[in-house]
Design an enzyme around this catalytic site. Structure first.
Site, short mmCIF file in Angstrom:
data_model
loop_
_atom_site.label_atom_id
_atom_site.label_comp_id
_atom_site.label_asym_id
_atom_site.label_seq_id
_atom_site.Cartn_x
_atom_site.Cartn_y
_atom_site.Cartn_z
N ASP A 35 6.53 3.99 11.30
CA ASP A 35 5.46 4.73 10.65
C ASP A 35 4.40 5.19 11.65
O ASP A 35 4.42 4.79 12.82
CB ASP A 35 4.82 3.88 9.54
CG ASP A 35 4.63 2.41 9.94
OD1 ASP A 35 4.66 2.11 11.15
OD2 ASP A 35 4.44 1.57 9.05
N ASN A 44 0.22 -7.50 0.68
CA ASN A 44 0.67 -7.10 -0.67
C ASN A 44 2.18 -6.90 -0.72
O ASN A 44 2.72 -6.40 -1.71
CB ASN A 44 -0.03 -5.80 -1.09
CG ASN A 44 0.29 -4.62 -0.17
OD1 ASN A 44 1.07 -4.75 0.78
ND2 ASN A 44 -0.31 -3.47 -0.43
N HIS A 96 3.93 -4.98 1.36
CA HIS A 96 4.43 -3.69 1.86
C HIS A 96 5.29 -3.89 3.11
O HIS A 96 5.12 -4.83 3.87
CB HIS A 96 3.29 -2.68 2.08
CG HIS A 96 2.46 -2.89 3.31
ND1 HIS A 96 1.09 -2.79 3.29
CD2 HIS A 96 2.78 -3.19 4.59
CE1 HIS A 96 0.62 -3.02 4.51
NE2 HIS A 96 1.62 -3.27 5.32
N GLU A 106 4.19 0.99 -0.08
CA GLU A 106 3.22 0.18 -0.80
C GLU A 106 3.74 -0.17 -2.19
O GLU A 106 4.52 0.60 -2.77
CB GLU A 106 1.90 0.96 -0.94
CG GLU A 106 1.25 1.37 0.38
CD GLU A 106 0.52 0.21 1.09
OE1 GLU A 106 0.70 -0.96 0.68
OE2 GLU A 106 -0.22 0.50 2.04
#
Ligand code: F6R
Length: 244
Positions: free
Chosen positions: A67, A134, A136, A141
């Site tokens: 990314d 979380n 991800h 996400e």
């Protein structure tokens, strides 16, 4: 999934670097999927040591990153291109032209196409992953639906919060990023995810303590991959009550 509890994060990184060395040595043209972030940093330190002390050569290695922030130039010290150059590429004998991190400061749709073309034409032998608090993976996400392919994502508020420690202020954290999709990630032949730190408890509970797969916790999709290893250090394993 193979789950390995290590004494500490350093041991997780050493073991991951050794796996990567084996892959590099055994393939004529090794292709590695790389991650940025605090979790991966020490893995790159270990690879640099192996390059210096154990003749590990990156001459034939190609890499594709997971990314990149949209809006940051490659020279920005928080861009993922800068991270990779700084922690690994400038310290080993890799041909920089064989490394790919999406370009954050160009026309986004054209770059996205280039990213997907690159992913389609390079079969990753290996993918290293960290995980967000979380759950991800890359910038996939939690959501009701996830993408299979590379895409542009609105970074979750909680991730902006988590990543703000690397920026002067929360406002400086970019709001959008390019990311590989979960389908791209799961195409790697072998995956290693490392986890350390109490803030990863919820994600690791979902990954290690239950059988459920949920797009609301993207790392749980790794349960479907036939060759994934999780390195979790003893402190985090104890905290979440994982005991093998
Ligand atoms: C980075 C990436 C992210 C990180 C994750 C954990 O390329 O894809 O998913 O792996 O945010 O970040 P750290 O390791 O900084 O806790």
């Amino acid at each position: 999934m193979k789950i390995i509890v290590t004494e500490n994060h350093l041991e997780s990184c050493e073991k991951t670097a050794k796996i990567m060395m084996d892959i590099i040595n055994k393939n004529e043209k090794p292709i590695l999927g790389l991650a940025t972030g605090g979790t991966a940093e020490q893995v790159y330190e270990e690879l640099v040591k192996l390059h210096k002390n154990s003749n590990l050569s990156f001459k034939n290695v190609s890499t594709v990153n997971l990314d990149e922030y949209i809006g940051l130039a490659p020279t920005h010290d928080q861009s993922y291109r800068y991270f990779m150059n700084h922690h690994l590429f400038s310290k080993v004998d890799i041909n920089i032209e064989n490394t790919y991190v999406p370009l954050g400061n160009t026309e986004a749709n054209a770059e996205l196409k280039k990213f997907q073309d690159k992913l389609n034409s390079t079969k990753r032998h290996f993918q290293i992953l960290g995980v967000g608090p979380n759950g991800h993976v890359a910038f996939n996400e939690p959501n009701a639906n996830l993408h299979a392919n590379a895409h542009i994502v609105d970074i979750a508020e909680s991730t902006i919060e988590a990543n703000s420690r690397y920026f002067n202020s929360k406002n400086d954290v970019p709001k959008k990023a390019f990311t590989q999709g979960m389908g791209d990630i799961l195409k790697a032949e072998q995956i290693v995810l490392l986890a350390t730190g109490a803030n990863k408890s919820d994600a690791m509970k979902s990954l290690l303590l239950g059988d459920e797969i949920s797009t609301e916790c993207p790392c749980t999709l790794l349960k479907t991959h036939p060759n994934t290893t999780i390195f979790i250090d003893k402190d985090l394993a104890t905290l979440i009550g994982y005991n093998g």
